[in-house]
Scaffold this motif. Sequence first.
Motif, short mmCIF file in Angstrom:
data_model
loop_
_atom_site.label_atom_id
_atom_site.label_comp_id
_atom_site.label_asym_id
_atom_site.label_seq_id
_atom_site.Cartn_x
_atom_site.Cartn_y
_atom_site.Cartn_z
N ALA A 5 68.09 -17.86 44.92
CA ALA A 5 67.40 -16.57 44.82
C ALA A 5 66.01 -16.75 44.22
O ALA A 5 65.08 -16.01 44.57
N ALA A 6 65.83 -17.70 43.31
CA ALA A 6 64.51 -17.96 42.74
C ALA A 6 63.55 -18.45 43.82
O ALA A 6 62.37 -18.06 43.83
N ASP A 7 64.03 -19.29 44.72
CA ASP A 7 63.19 -19.72 45.86
C ASP A 7 62.75 -18.51 46.67
O ASP A 7 61.60 -18.43 47.11
N LEU A 8 63.66 -17.57 46.89
CA LEU A 8 63.33 -16.38 47.67
C LEU A 8 62.31 -15.50 46.94
O LEU A 8 61.43 -14.90 47.58
N ALA A 9 62.41 -15.43 45.62
CA ALA A 9 61.45 -14.64 44.85
C ALA A 9 60.04 -15.20 45.00
O ALA A 9 59.07 -14.46 45.18
N ILE A 10 59.93 -16.52 44.94
CA ILE A 10 58.61 -17.15 45.10
C ILE A 10 58.11 -16.97 46.53
O ILE A 10 56.93 -16.72 46.77
N GLU A 11 59.02 -17.05 47.49
CA GLU A 11 58.64 -16.80 48.88
C GLU A 11 58.14 -15.37 49.06
O GLU A 11 57.22 -15.10 49.86
N ALA A 12 58.70 -14.44 48.31
CA ALA A 12 58.30 -13.04 48.41
C ALA A 12 56.93 -12.78 47.79
O ALA A 12 56.33 -11.74 48.06
N GLY A 13 56.46 -13.71 46.94
CA GLY A 13 55.15 -13.53 46.35
C GLY A 13 55.12 -13.53 44.84
O GLY A 13 54.07 -13.28 44.23
N ALA A 14 56.26 -13.82 44.20
CA ALA A 14 56.27 -13.94 42.74
C ALA A 14 55.40 -15.13 42.34
O ALA A 14 55.32 -16.11 43.09
N PRO A 15 54.75 -15.07 41.18
CA PRO A 15 53.86 -16.17 40.79
C PRO A 15 54.65 -17.46 40.61
O PRO A 15 55.67 -17.47 39.90
N PRO A 16 54.26 -18.56 41.26
CA PRO A 16 55.03 -19.80 41.18
C PRO A 16 55.32 -20.25 39.75
O PRO A 16 56.45 -20.56 39.42
N GLY A 17 54.31 -20.28 38.91
CA GLY A 17 54.56 -20.68 37.52
C GLY A 17 55.13 -19.57 36.69
O GLY A 17 55.59 -19.78 35.56
N GLY A 18 55.13 -18.36 37.23
CA GLY A 18 55.64 -17.21 36.48
C GLY A 18 57.14 -17.08 36.51
O GLY A 18 57.72 -16.34 35.72
N LEU A 19 57.80 -17.78 37.43
CA LEU A 19 59.26 -17.77 37.51
C LEU A 19 59.75 -19.20 37.48
O LEU A 19 59.53 -19.96 38.43
N ASN A 20 60.39 -19.58 36.39
CA ASN A 20 60.91 -20.93 36.23
C ASN A 20 62.39 -20.82 35.89
O ASN A 20 62.77 -20.04 35.00
N VAL A 21 63.22 -21.57 36.59
CA VAL A 21 64.67 -21.50 36.39
C VAL A 21 65.18 -22.90 36.04
O VAL A 21 64.94 -23.87 36.78
N LEU A 22 65.88 -22.99 34.92
CA LEU A 22 66.43 -24.27 34.44
C LEU A 22 67.94 -24.21 34.50
O LEU A 22 68.55 -23.14 34.37
#
Length: 285
Positions: free
Chosen positions: A266-283
């Motif tokens: 889902a994090a990949d999809l959020a970035i694909e949607a336009g979320a800032p790449p460095g703004g969403l980091n999942v560990l």
Amino acid sequence: MLSTLHLTLHTRALVASPVCAHILPMAAAAAQRLLVRSRPLSVALRTAATANAQSSAAHRIILALVRETAGPTQVVAPVPRTTRHVIDGTTDGTSDGDTYNIVDPRTGEAVCAVADASEDDVDRAVRAARRAYYRDAWPRMPASQRSVVLHRYADLIDAHADELAGLEALSTGVPLARARSVSLPRASAEVRRFAEWAACQSMNGTPTGSALTGYTLRKPVGVIAALAPSSHALPCSTSAIAAILAAGNTVVFQAGKSTPLATLRAADLAIEAGAPPGGLNVLTG
């Protein structure tokens, strides 16, 4: 009663439970119809059957459920051998190479290896989130534009619902039918809820009782650290991430340790949607 039985079976709390020995005979027929459609856990049921051997009625019912429901969890997309962190818009392994296994609770078998975050990984994720907050446009763009991105994110969740439901079922043990009919609609609904909230954010005037009017302007606060429980992993993670991004903040998010697969996708999809790449980091880890 049926919902209680359903929860008990799927949290493996059934082991040596005298309450369940009383509930099972009364709810067997309804439970069997529910569970056969869902293809849920079998190992936990076998363990419970052994532990409840003193109750012959419960024992027979549990074994019947095992026979009826013992089938592989249906996952639409193949699971990668190694699942990595999402840091600064890219998938990345650990700095020291450590991994741990995600186990299918239905079978007890390892599904894939997942990166186990180190202190250095956390530092890299925080630095990426800080860069995105202070240098990128996300915190400073109009909230209405962030709303558009989040609506696009919810659309992508709906478009990949079968894949995400399969990953959620695989790592959490929730029945596939329930993941598809409950977890996925809830996940996209949570994202849309915060998208709508962002669309309504502006300076709100408040009468002060005099000729003056007070205005409130909500502003982002910076980098937010958040985490999700291992149960209901996808809806909880998408809700937290959407809330943080809707407010213009950036996030370092820890996925549930044993159930990160759907959250990472889902994090990949959020970035694909336009979320800032460095703004969403999942560990993970």
